[in-house]
Each structure stands twice: as C-alpha cells, then as structure tokens.
Design a protein around this motif. Structure first.
Motif, PDB file in Angstrom:
ATOM      1  N   VAL A 100       0.839  -1.191   0.000  1.00 36.74           N
ATOM      2  CA  VAL A 100       0.000   0.000   0.000  1.00 36.74           C
ATOM      3  C   VAL A 100       0.876   1.243   0.000  1.00 36.74           C
ATOM      4  CG1 VAL A 100      -1.732   1.306   1.273  1.00 36.74           C
ATOM      5  CG2 VAL A 100      -1.844  -1.199   1.206  1.00 36.74           C
ATOM      6  N   GLN A 101       0.496   2.205  -0.801  1.00 35.16           N
ATOM      7  CA  GLN A 101       1.164   3.503  -0.808  1.00 35.16           C
ATOM      8  C   GLN A 101       0.126   4.608  -0.741  1.00 35.16           C
ATOM      9  OE1 GLN A 101       3.725   3.425  -4.354  1.00 35.16           O
ATOM     10  NE2 GLN A 101       5.469   3.529  -2.961  1.00 35.16           N
ATOM     11  N   LEU A 102       0.471   5.658  -0.012  1.00 33.74           N
ATOM     12  CA  LEU A 102      -0.341   6.875   0.017  1.00 33.74           C
ATOM     13  C   LEU A 102       0.447   7.950  -0.726  1.00 33.74           C
ATOM     14  CD1 LEU A 102      -1.556   6.944   3.744  1.00 33.74           C
ATOM     15  CD2 LEU A 102      -2.701   5.961   1.759  1.00 33.74           C
ATOM     16  N   VAL A 103      -0.145   8.466  -1.784  1.00 34.04           N
ATOM     17  CA  VAL A 103       0.549   9.434  -2.624  1.00 34.04           C
ATOM     18  C   VAL A 103      -0.185  10.768  -2.563  1.00 34.04           C
ATOM     19  CG1 VAL A 103       1.365   9.975  -4.941  1.00 34.04           C
ATOM     20  CG2 VAL A 103       1.323   7.594  -4.145  1.00 34.04           C
ATOM     21  N   GLU A 104       0.521  11.788  -2.043  1.00 34.88           N
ATOM     22  CA  GLU A 104      -0.067  13.109  -1.889  1.00 34.88           C
ATOM     23  C   GLU A 104       0.256  13.986  -3.093  1.00 34.88           C
ATOM     24  OE1 GLU A 104       1.252  12.685   2.720  1.00 34.88           O
ATOM     25  OE2 GLU A 104       2.481  12.774   0.910  1.00 34.88           O
ATOM     26  N   SER A 105      -0.600  14.966  -3.307  1.00 29.77           N
ATOM     27  CA  SER A 105      -0.357  15.973  -4.337  1.00 29.77           C
ATOM     28  C   SER A 105      -1.114  17.239  -3.961  1.00 29.77           C
ATOM     29  CB  SER A 105      -0.813  15.473  -5.714  1.00 29.77           C
ATOM     30  OG  SER A 105      -2.191  15.176  -5.698  1.00 29.77           O
ATOM     31  N   GLY A 106      -0.744  18.338  -4.613  1.00 33.81           N
ATOM     32  CA  GLY A 106      -1.480  19.582  -4.426  1.00 33.81           C
ATOM     33  C   GLY A 106      -0.802  20.636  -3.577  1.00 33.81           C
ATOM     34  N   GLY A 107       0.342  20.331  -3.015  1.00 37.86           N
ATOM     35  CA  GLY A 107       1.040  21.339  -2.228  1.00 37.86           C
ATOM     36  C   GLY A 107       1.656  22.399  -3.129  1.00 37.86           C
ATOM     37  N   LEU A 130       3.242  26.842  -3.243  1.00 34.77           N
ATOM     38  CA  LEU A 130       3.419  28.171  -2.656  1.00 34.77           C
ATOM     39  C   LEU A 130       2.189  29.019  -2.960  1.00 34.77           C
ATOM     40  CD1 LEU A 130       5.192  30.428  -1.391  1.00 34.77           C
ATOM     41  CD2 LEU A 130       6.113  30.819  -3.693  1.00 34.77           C
ATOM     42  N   VAL A 131       1.670  29.670  -1.933  1.00 35.91           N
ATOM     43  CA  VAL A 131       0.479  30.501  -2.104  1.00 35.91           C
ATOM     44  C   VAL A 131       0.600  31.721  -1.192  1.00 35.91           C
ATOM     45  CG1 VAL A 131      -0.833  29.273  -0.327  1.00 35.91           C
ATOM     46  CG2 VAL A 131      -2.048  30.444  -2.183  1.00 35.91           C
ATOM     47  N   GLN A 132      -0.026  32.803  -1.577  1.00 37.76           N
ATOM     48  CA  GLN A 132      -0.023  33.996  -0.741  1.00 37.76           C
ATOM     49  C   GLN A 132      -1.055  33.862   0.378  1.00 37.76           C
ATOM     50  OE1 GLN A 132      -0.603  37.335  -3.419  1.00 37.76           O
ATOM     51  NE2 GLN A 132       1.601  37.700  -3.494  1.00 37.76           N
ATOM     52  N   ALA A 133      -0.818  34.584   1.447  1.00 40.39           N
ATOM     53  CA  ALA A 133      -1.772  34.586   2.552  1.00 40.39           C
ATOM     54  C   ALA A 133      -3.158  34.985   2.041  1.00 40.39           C
ATOM     55  CB  ALA A 133      -1.309  35.552   3.630  1.00 40.39           C
ATOM     56  N   GLY A 134      -4.161  34.257   2.521  1.00 42.89           N
ATOM     57  CA  GLY A 134      -5.527  34.478   2.075  1.00 42.89           C
ATOM     58  C   GLY A 134      -5.936  33.593   0.919  1.00 42.89           C
ATOM     59  N   GLY A 135      -4.972  32.919   0.324  1.00 42.02           N
ATOM     60  CA  GLY A 135      -5.245  32.055  -0.809  1.00 42.02           C
ATOM     61  C   GLY A 135      -5.724  30.675  -0.397  1.00 42.02           C
ATOM     62  N   SER A 136      -5.871  29.810  -1.406  1.00 43.86           N
ATOM     63  CA  SER A 136      -6.402  28.467  -1.186  1.00 43.86           C
ATOM     64  C   SER A 136      -5.533  27.427  -1.871  1.00 43.86           C
ATOM     65  CB  SER A 136      -7.827  28.366  -1.735  1.00 43.86           C
ATOM     66  OG  SER A 136      -8.703  29.266  -1.089  1.00 43.86           O
ATOM     67  N   LEU A 137      -5.546  26.242  -1.317  1.00 37.68           N
ATOM     68  CA  LEU A 137      -4.928  25.074  -1.924  1.00 37.68           C
ATOM     69  C   LEU A 137      -5.790  23.862  -1.618  1.00 37.68           C
ATOM     70  CD1 LEU A 137      -1.098  25.358  -1.065  1.00 37.68           C
ATOM     71  CD2 LEU A 137      -2.123  25.511  -3.335  1.00 37.68           C
ATOM     72  N   ARG A 138      -5.699  22.862  -2.495  1.00 41.24           N
ATOM     73  CA  ARG A 138      -6.405  21.612  -2.254  1.00 41.24           C
ATOM     74  C   ARG A 138      -5.408  20.469  -2.321  1.00 41.24           C
ATOM     75  NH1 ARG A 138     -10.618  18.083  -5.815  1.00 41.24           N
ATOM     76  NH2 ARG A 138     -12.014  17.404  -4.137  1.00 41.24           N
ATOM     77  N   LEU A 139      -5.286  19.739  -1.229  1.00 37.25           N
ATOM     78  CA  LEU A 139      -4.416  18.577  -1.187  1.00 37.25           C
ATOM     79  C   LEU A 139      -5.217  17.322  -1.482  1.00 37.25           C
ATOM     80  CD1 LEU A 139      -2.339  19.300   2.053  1.00 37.25           C
ATOM     81  CD2 LEU A 139      -1.931  20.088  -0.277  1.00 37.25           C
ATOM     82  N   SER A 140      -4.560  16.380  -2.147  1.00 39.21           N
ATOM     83  CA  SER A 140      -5.159  15.083  -2.424  1.00 39.21           C
ATOM     84  C   SER A 140      -4.220  13.989  -1.952  1.00 39.21           C
ATOM     85  CB  SER A 140      -5.426  14.910  -3.920  1.00 39.21           C
ATOM     86  OG  SER A 140      -6.309  15.886  -4.400  1.00 39.21           O
ATOM     87  N   CYS A 141      -4.804  12.861  -1.591  1.00 46.52           N
ATOM     88  CA  CYS A 141      -4.017  11.699  -1.157  1.00 46.52           C
ATOM     89  C   CYS A 141      -4.713  10.450  -1.675  1.00 46.52           C
ATOM     90  CB  CYS A 141      -3.906  11.667   0.356  1.00 46.52           C
ATOM     91  SG  CYS A 141      -3.172  10.163   1.019  1.00 46.52           S
ATOM     92  N   ALA A 142      -4.041   9.731  -2.560  1.00 43.94           N
ATOM     93  CA  ALA A 142      -4.613   8.534  -3.143  1.00 43.94           C
ATOM     94  C   ALA A 142      -3.926   7.294  -2.583  1.00 43.94           C
ATOM     95  CB  ALA A 142      -4.468   8.575  -4.658  1.00 43.94           C
ATOM     96  N   ALA A 143      -4.721   6.355  -2.143  1.00 44.97           N
ATOM     97  CA  ALA A 143      -4.193   5.079  -1.661  1.00 44.97           C
ATOM     98  C   ALA A 143      -4.123   4.109  -2.826  1.00 44.97           C
ATOM     99  CB  ALA A 143      -5.090   4.534  -0.554  1.00 44.97           C
ATOM    100  N   SER A 144      -2.927   3.592  -3.085  1.00 42.19           N
ATOM    101  CA  SER A 144      -2.751   2.641  -4.180  1.00 42.19           C
ATOM    102  C   SER A 144      -2.260   1.311  -3.638  1.00 42.19           C
ATOM    103  CB  SER A 144      -1.762   3.196  -5.202  1.00 42.19           C
ATOM    104  OG  SER A 144      -0.478   3.341  -4.617  1.00 42.19           O
TER     105      SER A 144
END
Length: 121
Positions: A2-9, A11-25
């Motif tokens: 099993v592996q957990l693979v993250e993505s979506g990190g 650099l963003v300015q304060a007040g901004g948004s990001l979405r992280l994902s993690c897929a289990a394979s």
C-alpha cells in the motif's frame, strides 16, 4: 504494498487556497480513518483533520472554519481543501490512513511522503 501518494502542495499567498489530495494505491480491502497531519520546521507533527469511514470529521482548532477534509471511498482518495491560508499554516503536510490491506489482515497505519505547503505573507 500500500502507498499513500499526496499531491497539491505548493506556494500561495496569505488568504489564498490550496487543495491537497491523497490517493491510496496497491491492495486495499478497507480503509478506516484517514487524516492530515502537518509538521513545521523544528516542531512536532500535529493533527490537522481526521475523517472516519462514515464521514465524521474532527479538526484542529487552528484550522476550524478554514479547512475542509473529505474523502471518496470509491476512489480511496482523501482531500483537504484549505482556504484563507495563513503564514503559520506553512508546513509539510502528511496523509495518514488506518486500513486493512487484505480481508484476513489486521489494521495498519500508513503515511504518505509529505507535501510542502508554503504560505507567504
């Protein structure tokens, strides 16, 4: 394996948004709780948010109202929507899952490799 693979990190300015994902394979029979942790330089790894298999969520006080954790059980994927980001949110974010890899196996803890989130002021 099993592996957990993250993505979506990133650099963003304060007040901004990001979405992280993690897929289990790999071979996954059942996933129990999943969550996000973060670790800033020189600090311990802290819980950000957790979600059970039935969708019950819990958040660290510092992110309540700004972050939303969710999961897609069909795709074995975990998400973290981060809004109104602050410089103090800067850290390496780690995906976590407690899961049963095989029908006859026990439950085990797995971690992703981490993804860097940097929030500039």
């Amino acid at each position: 394996q099993v592996q957990l693979v993250e993505s979506g990190g990133g650099l963003v300015q304060a007040g901004g948004s990001l979405r992280l994902s993690c897929a289990a394979s790999g071979t996954v029979f059942r996933i129990n709780a999943m969550g996000w942790f973060r670790q800033a330089p020189g600090k311990q790894r802290d819980l950000v948010a957790v979600i059970t298999s039935s969708g019950i969520t819990n958040y660290a006080d510092s992110v309540k109202g700004r972050f939303t954790i969710s999961r897609d059980n069909d795709q074995n994927t975990l998400y973290l929507q981060m809004n109104s980001l602050k410089p103090e949110d800067t850290a390496v974010y780690y995906c976590y899952a407690n899961l049963q890899p095989y029908r006859i196996a026990g439950d085990y803890d797995y971690w992703g490799q981490g993804t860097q989130v940097t929030v500039s002021s």
